[in-house]
Write an enzyme that holds these catalytic residues in place. Structure first.
Site, short mmCIF file in Angstrom:
data_model
loop_
_atom_site.label_atom_id
_atom_site.label_comp_id
_atom_site.label_asym_id
_atom_site.label_seq_id
_atom_site.Cartn_x
_atom_site.Cartn_y
_atom_site.Cartn_z
N GLY A 284 0.83 -1.20 0.00
CA GLY A 284 0.00 0.00 0.00
C GLY A 284 0.86 1.25 0.00
CB CYS A 285 0.35 4.56 1.52
SG CYS A 285 1.26 6.09 1.83
CG PHE A 286 5.90 5.02 -0.92
CD1 PHE A 286 5.26 6.18 -0.54
CD2 PHE A 286 6.55 5.01 -2.16
CE1 PHE A 286 5.25 7.31 -1.35
CE2 PHE A 286 6.54 6.13 -2.99
CZ PHE A 286 5.89 7.29 -2.57
CD1 TRP A 287 4.75 8.69 1.88
CD2 TRP A 287 2.70 9.36 2.48
NE1 TRP A 287 4.39 9.71 1.03
CE2 TRP A 287 3.13 10.14 1.37
CE3 TRP A 287 1.45 9.60 3.03
CZ2 TRP A 287 2.34 11.15 0.82
CZ3 TRP A 287 0.65 10.61 2.48
CH2 TRP A 287 1.09 11.37 1.38
#
Length: 224
Positions: free
Chosen positions: A51-54
């Site tokens: 998902g979101c790499f953050w």
């Protein structure tokens, strides 16, 4: 504009006080301890997408034994490896994180257990949290034969474990070139702790890491 970008842009115009002070992780899973442990020596590199790499970068930046966690793109080509293009979902990339780690402190199979306990739902196809599209797929990208064998064994073990009530959607993908994301996406959680997206979706993952893996949790960020 995808949901993550829209959320981030919207929050720039809102007071953070309008957000709940705390939020719980979407879901935490009791991912099994790997039956096949990785046998590695010396610093190693691995690539994970969830998902979101953050948030994935944030999780591994707080993991003992990780010496570097870098946000980037994996699966497409250099001409389209930009945030704007990858966000279209048309480039074959996944938002991913390149992790460098010391296997004498944390093994590759333990990183997999962390990822699928507090980072990503391995049963979701082309989505995680509020984000939708193939760029948000969950994927394991081994860079060595040992990692590939461990990853394949672990996906099969998760399938048999009974922890999840749906089939595994996560894939073990062929290693292709990893492209580092733009500077503003590196250490995003560290640099934007009051971001509405971080507070709602990603900070709870790090809290879950601390709760469920206290022996591997590190309070200070290890930036890439």
């Amino acid at each position: 504009m995808n949901i993550k970008s829209l959320f981030a842009a919207t929050m720039l115009s809102l007071s953070v006080c309008a957000l709940p002070a705390t939020a719980s992780a979407e879901e935490v899973f009791d991912a099994p301890v790997a039956a096949r442990q990785a046998k590695e020596t010396g610093l190693q590199t691995a690539i994970f997408a969830g998902g979101c790499f953050w948030g994935i970068e944030g999780i591994f930046s707080h993991t003992r034994g990780v010496t570097s966690a870098v946000a980037g793109y994996h699966g497409g080509n250099s001409g389209t490896a930009t945030y704007r293009q990858v966000s279209s979902g048309m480039t074959e990339h996944a938002e991913a994180v390149r992790v460098t780690y010391d296997p004498s402190v944390v093994r590759y199979d333990q990183l997999l257990q962390i990822l699928f306990s507090v980072g990503a739902d391995p049963t979701l196809h082309n989505r995680q949290g509020p984000d939708r599209g193939p760029q948000y797929r969950a994927a394991i990208v081994p860079v060595t034969a040992e990692q590939r064998a461990v990853a394949q064994a672990y996906v099969a073990q998760m399938e048999r474990s009974g922890v999840w009530d749906k089939p595994m959607a996560v894939k073990v993908e062929k290693h292709r070139r990893f492209y580092e994301a733009e500077a503003n996406h590196q250490d995003y959680m560290l640099n934007n702790p009051n971001s509405g997206y971080i507070r709602r979706w990603d900070a709870p993952k790090v809290e879950a890491l601390q709760e469920h893996f206290p022996q591997l949790y590190r309070a200070r960020f290890r930036t890439g």
